[in-house]
Design an enzyme around this catalytic site. Structure first.
Site, PDB file in Angstrom:
ATOM      1  N   HIS A 157      -3.989  16.990  56.150  1.00 48.95           N
ATOM      2  CA  HIS A 157      -4.828  17.423  57.277  1.00 48.95           C
ATOM      3  C   HIS A 157      -5.433  18.802  56.992  1.00 48.95           C
ATOM      4  O   HIS A 157      -6.445  19.161  57.575  1.00 48.95           O
ATOM      5  CB  HIS A 157      -4.008  17.468  58.566  1.00 48.95           C
ATOM      6  N   ASP A 364     -10.646  25.472  57.353  1.00 46.95           N
ATOM      7  CA  ASP A 364     -10.104  24.485  58.290  1.00 46.95           C
ATOM      8  C   ASP A 364     -10.293  23.083  57.699  1.00 46.95           C
ATOM      9  O   ASP A 364     -11.387  22.755  57.244  1.00 46.95           O
ATOM     10  CB  ASP A 364     -10.891  24.575  59.598  1.00 46.95           C
TER      11      ASP A 364
HETATM   12  O1  F6P Z   1      -2.508  20.543  59.317  1.00 45.66           O
HETATM   13  C1  F6P Z   1      -3.098  20.661  60.514  1.00 45.66           C
HETATM   14  C2  F6P Z   1      -2.112  20.681  61.631  1.00 45.66           C
HETATM   15  O2  F6P Z   1      -1.183  19.635  61.596  1.00 45.66           O
HETATM   16  C3  F6P Z   1      -2.827  20.671  62.909  1.00 45.66           C
HETATM   17  O3  F6P Z   1      -3.056  19.416  63.365  1.00 45.66           O
HETATM   18  C4  F6P Z   1      -1.977  21.500  63.782  1.00 45.66           C
HETATM   19  O4  F6P Z   1      -2.827  22.299  64.519  1.00 45.66           O
HETATM   20  C5  F6P Z   1      -1.127  22.282  62.838  1.00 45.66           C
HETATM   21  O5  F6P Z   1      -1.358  21.855  61.581  1.00 45.66           O
HETATM   22  C6  F6P Z   1       0.333  22.094  63.125  1.00 45.66           C
HETATM   23  O6  F6P Z   1       0.862  23.236  63.541  1.00 45.66           O
HETATM   24  P1  F6P Z   1       2.293  23.353  64.187  1.00 45.66           P
HETATM   25  O7  F6P Z   1       2.911  22.002  64.216  1.00 45.66           O
HETATM   26  O8  F6P Z   1       2.989  24.326  63.311  1.00 45.66           O
HETATM   27  O9  F6P Z   1       2.036  23.885  65.542  1.00 45.66           O
END
Ligand code: F6P
Length: 484
Positions: A157, A364
């Site tokens: 992602h 991003d």
């Molecule tokens: O890799 C992207 C992501 O999974 C987003 O979807 C999300 O905003 C973030 O990373 C996850 O962050 P956390 O679970 O640490 O809040």
């Protein structure tokens, strides 16, 4: 076919509860309709005696959510440590922010092992596993060690940066080699895919055959699958949410002022300081815009135990205070800064009320806020998306006003352009972006990945081979503690 989806964060929202993070928000509807079993961390840390096992299983539409507890002594090193103080900064090209150690790495590897074990129980012969995100890079190698031969896919992602950045990530060689146990690795963009392929070719000296790399662990295919949103559903939600009390109060409070909206987790990758500086610049250079424009910035607190995130919270609060202090009037403040999350229907109503959606990420993977902002607009009078070129979304939404978020003056100028844009041009740009969103929806992303995974050649998959990870991580830790 039984699809098992794995990610660190899972969600099983009740009613209007906010869903944290783009990944979870995207997977909720996909799991509901596909009937997949979605396994992740319960985020409730457990005592070390309860090391293994499913904590809880809940239905989610046609599918189900299963959560696994992570022992206290591993959680910090895994989540705040290796995942978010080594992998996250590296994947967002902030090698200068990497702060990690061997204990974090050991915890990371152990959590991958720990989550893999209960997955065995779900591994029917017709099962396929789809692992998401940087928390579980080594999950496939753990599953192979347990004897799983079914297809296993992975989706990044986040961005995947250029090789020189990856070289600054401790343990990069082991991690990327372990990823060769996946049958299919998906990326948001072609650039991410090319960076990964370049690493495999240059660092691991592997041969590329189209986008397939074959090793003693089998064949791994790389492909890009830009993630989308459920456009029609979000658009309908925006219409019905426009009259909900919060959106109605927001509109009424504007008193004719145009609204610029930003919605992000508080994260250095989102370019929030630059965004505020650009808004400040706008008001300094065009004082006639005072009262005529207001910025609503929703900054959802995130990863607050990590010093660089706490520091950013402080910097943002102080910059908002400074800008508001200089430009406010007794009955108007330029920036409304809210440190909390909102439900998706509420956000849809806010987006529809906003004349400009502002995304200034410095890096991003995709940025689904940009897509949701577009989908929420009134087709007859749409707002304008100002979008950082350093998002995956910008590769698709070229009809947005695309900006370099490091160029504060340029972002301020883009805001002027967006606020003054005539209706005809707004509609033209919006139509083009909607066409793109419709041709790359969430459903398509999901089914495209799953069908590609199902078609991966079922090469002989062997269990973990010793030359891939030479030293078991625990013994490496012991060796290290033995250094006088
Ligand atoms: O890799 C992207 C992501 O999974 C987003 O979807 C999300 O905003 C973030 O990373 C996850 O962050 P956390 O679970 O640490 O809040």
């Amino acid at each position: 076919m039984r699809l098992i989806v794995v990610s660190n964060r899972v969600a099983c929202p009740k009613g209007d509860e906010p869903i944290e993070g783009g990944l979870a928000a995207a997977l909720v509807p996909a799991v509901k309709t596909s009937g997949a079993i979605w396994v992740g961390s319960s985020r409730k840390q457990t005592g070390s005696t309860e090391k293994e096992g499913f904590a809880q299983m809940q239905p989610l539409g046609r599918g189900a959510v299963v959560t696994v507890g992570i022992p206290n002594e591993l959680f910090g090193g895994f989540y705040e440590g290796f995942a978010n103080s080594a992998l996250w900064p590296a994947f967002h090209s902030r090698a200068d922010l990497i702060r990690t150690n061997v204990e974090h790495y050991v915890s990371y590897r152990e959590v991958n092992t720990l989550i893999a074990r209960p997955l065995l129980r779900l591994a029917r012969p017709d099962a396929m596993f789809w692992v998401h995100d940087y928390h579980f890079l080594t999950m496939a190698s753990e599953l192979r060690k347990l004897g799983i031969t079914q297809p296993i896919g992975f989706f990044f992602h986040t961005p995947f940066p250029s090789r020189d950045i990856i070289l600054s990530l401790p343990y990069h060689g082991e991690l990327i080699q372990a990823m060769l146990s996946y049958d299919l690795i998906g990326f948001q963009t072609e650039v991410d895919l090319e960076n990964f392929a370049d690493y495999l070719q240059q660092e691991l000296k592997l041969t590329r055959n189209d986008n397939v790399f074959t090793t003693n662990q089998g064949a791994t295919r790389l492909a890009s699958f830009p993630i989308g949103i459920d456009v029609e559903q979000f658009a309908e939600q925006a219409v019905s949410s426009a009259n909900r009390p919060e959106a109605a109060r927001l509109r009424a409070s504007l008193e004719g002022s145009k609204l610029v909206i930003g919605v992000d987790r508080v994260d250095y990758s989102k370019g929030l300081l630059n965004r505020l500086r650009a808004f400040d610049q706008l008001l300094q250079c065009q004082p006639e815009l005072k009262r005529a424009v207001t910025l609503l910035q929703i900054g959802v607190p995130s990863r607050g135990k990590i010093p660089v995130y706490r520091q950013l919270q402080g910097e943002l609060a102080s910059l908002v205070g400074d800008i508001n202090g200089r430009h406010s009037e007794v009955d108007w403040i330029p920036i409304r800064y809210l440190n909390k999350g909102f439900s998706r229907p509420t956000l849809a109503g806010f987006y529809r009320a906003a004349h400009v959606g502002l995304v200034t990420s410095l890096n991003d993977g995709m940025n689904l806020v940009a897509k949701e902002y577009v989908a929420a607009q009134n087709p007859l009078d749409p707002g304008v998306l100002v979008l950082s070129r350093f998002t995956g979304a910008a590769k698709q939404l070229d009809a947005a006003v695309v900006v370099n978020p490091h160029d504060i003056d340029a972002v301020a100028r883009a805001l002027v352009q967006a606020l003054a844009m005539r209706s005809e041009e707004r509609r033209e740009r919006w139509d083009a972006m909607m066409e793109t969103l419709r041709s790359s929806s969430l459903d398509m992303w999901f089914s495209d990945f799953v069908s590609n995974l199902a078609e991966c050649p079922r090469a002989e998959r062997c269990a973990w081979t010793p030359d891939v990870v030479p030293t078991p991580v625990r013994s490496r830790q012991l060796e290290l503690t033995a250094i006088p």
